[in-house]
Write a protein that holds these residues in place. Sequence first.
Motif, short mmCIF file in Angstrom:
data_model
loop_
_atom_site.label_atom_id
_atom_site.label_comp_id
_atom_site.label_asym_id
_atom_site.label_seq_id
_atom_site.Cartn_x
_atom_site.Cartn_y
_atom_site.Cartn_z
N ASP A 115 36.07 50.34 89.15
CA ASP A 115 35.51 50.99 87.95
C ASP A 115 35.13 49.98 86.87
OD1 ASP A 115 36.04 53.39 89.22
OD2 ASP A 115 38.03 53.54 88.33
N PHE A 116 34.44 48.93 87.27
CA PHE A 116 34.11 47.87 86.34
C PHE A 116 33.27 48.38 85.16
CE2 PHE A 116 31.30 44.42 84.91
CZ PHE A 116 32.26 43.55 84.44
N GLN A 117 32.32 49.23 85.43
CA GLN A 117 31.44 49.73 84.36
C GLN A 117 32.20 50.57 83.35
OE1 GLN A 117 28.36 48.73 83.89
NE2 GLN A 117 28.49 47.46 85.72
N GLU A 118 33.17 51.33 83.80
CA GLU A 118 33.94 52.18 82.89
C GLU A 118 34.86 51.36 81.99
OE1 GLU A 118 36.00 55.33 84.80
OE2 GLU A 118 34.29 55.86 86.03
N VAL A 119 35.41 50.28 82.52
CA VAL A 119 36.35 49.47 81.76
C VAL A 119 35.63 48.64 80.71
CG1 VAL A 119 38.06 47.63 81.95
CG2 VAL A 119 37.97 49.39 83.68
N GLY A 120 34.49 48.12 81.03
CA GLY A 120 33.75 47.28 80.11
C GLY A 120 34.22 45.85 80.15
N THR A 121 33.81 45.09 79.16
CA THR A 121 34.12 43.66 79.13
C THR A 121 35.34 43.32 78.26
OG1 THR A 121 32.59 43.33 77.31
CG2 THR A 121 31.73 43.01 79.55
N MET A 122 35.85 44.28 77.52
CA MET A 122 36.96 43.98 76.61
C MET A 122 38.19 43.39 77.31
SD MET A 122 37.94 43.70 73.55
CE MET A 122 36.74 44.57 72.61
N PRO A 123 38.64 43.92 78.46
CA PRO A 123 39.81 43.30 79.11
C PRO A 123 39.56 41.85 79.51
CG PRO A 123 39.44 45.47 80.00
CD PRO A 123 38.26 45.16 79.12
N MET A 124 38.33 41.56 79.94
CA MET A 124 38.04 40.17 80.31
C MET A 124 38.01 39.26 79.09
SD MET A 124 35.37 40.52 83.43
CE MET A 124 34.34 41.75 82.64
N ILE A 125 37.47 39.73 77.99
CA ILE A 125 37.45 38.94 76.75
C ILE A 125 38.87 38.67 76.29
CG2 ILE A 125 36.80 38.97 74.32
CD1 ILE A 125 34.28 40.56 75.19
N LEU A 126 39.69 39.72 76.27
CA LEU A 126 41.09 39.54 75.88
C LEU A 126 41.82 38.62 76.84
CD1 LEU A 126 42.00 43.19 74.82
CD2 LEU A 126 41.60 41.23 73.33
N GLY A 127 41.52 38.75 78.12
CA GLY A 127 42.14 37.88 79.12
C GLY A 127 41.79 36.42 78.89
N VAL A 128 40.54 36.14 78.57
CA VAL A 128 40.12 34.76 78.31
C VAL A 128 40.80 34.22 77.05
CG1 VAL A 128 38.15 33.33 77.65
CG2 VAL A 128 37.94 34.93 79.54
N VAL A 129 40.88 35.03 76.01
CA VAL A 129 41.53 34.59 74.77
C VAL A 129 43.00 34.27 75.03
CG1 VAL A 129 42.27 35.35 72.47
CG2 VAL A 129 39.93 35.78 73.23
N VAL A 130 43.70 35.15 75.73
CA VAL A 130 45.12 34.91 76.03
C VAL A 130 45.27 33.71 76.95
CG1 VAL A 130 47.15 35.90 77.16
CG2 VAL A 130 45.79 37.30 75.61
N LEU A 131 44.39 33.56 77.92
CA LEU A 131 44.45 32.41 78.82
C LEU A 131 44.27 31.10 78.06
CD1 LEU A 131 44.69 31.49 81.76
CD2 LEU A 131 42.21 31.64 81.91
N VAL A 132 43.34 31.07 77.13
CA VAL A 132 43.13 29.85 76.33
C VAL A 132 44.37 29.55 75.49
CG1 VAL A 132 41.81 28.89 74.39
CG2 VAL A 132 40.62 29.98 76.29
N MET A 133 44.96 30.57 74.89
CA MET A 133 46.18 30.34 74.11
C MET A 133 47.31 29.80 74.99
SD MET A 133 46.35 33.41 71.28
CE MET A 133 46.97 34.56 72.46
N HIS A 134 47.44 30.36 76.18
CA HIS A 134 48.50 29.90 77.08
C HIS A 134 48.22 28.49 77.59
CE1 HIS A 134 50.21 34.16 78.08
NE2 HIS A 134 50.17 33.89 76.78
N LEU A 135 46.96 28.16 77.79
CA LEU A 135 46.62 26.79 78.18
C LEU A 135 46.97 25.81 77.06
CD1 LEU A 135 43.25 27.35 80.05
CD2 LEU A 135 45.41 26.59 81.05
N LEU A 136 46.73 26.20 75.82
CA LEU A 136 47.12 25.35 74.69
C LEU A 136 48.64 25.17 74.63
CD1 LEU A 136 44.67 26.61 71.93
CD2 LEU A 136 44.63 24.41 73.12
N GLN A 137 49.36 26.24 74.93
CA GLN A 137 50.82 26.13 74.97
C GLN A 137 51.27 25.21 76.10
OE1 GLN A 137 51.85 30.27 75.19
NE2 GLN A 137 52.16 30.42 72.98
N MET A 138 50.55 25.23 77.22
CA MET A 138 50.86 24.31 78.31
C MET A 138 50.63 22.87 77.88
SD MET A 138 49.45 26.21 81.73
CE MET A 138 49.56 24.73 82.70
#
Length: 108
Positions: free
Chosen positions: A27-50
């Motif tokens: 259901d990619f179209q129903e979910v939209g891009t927001m989860p991916m945007i949030l995932g990238v933001v959180v991933l970048v923060m966690h990479l900085l913590q690493m």
Amino acid sequence: MNIINLIMRLIMLLFWAGVIYAIVGPDFQEVGTMPMILGVVVLVMHLLQMLMLKQASKFLDLTAKDYLAVLVFGSFAMNHHRARLKEISEENKQKNAQNRQKKQQSKD
């Protein structure tokens, strides 16, 4: 590990499961891009913590498991490392104070 930290780790696992489902789910179209945007933001923060953890690695005995835990759980996986760094910092302060005291006594 206290109960709040355990609950927050569970929430992070659910978050990552949601992001992965948004990427590979049907259901990619129903979910939209927001989860991916949030995932990238959180991933970048966690990479900085690493990267911060990598800088402290000369004081700590770190394994790949430690880095992976920080990548997945972020700051919720760093409590033990922060406590250990604080202990090391306190030990160094005590050693420095003793060294200054010895230098002061040798001058007198």
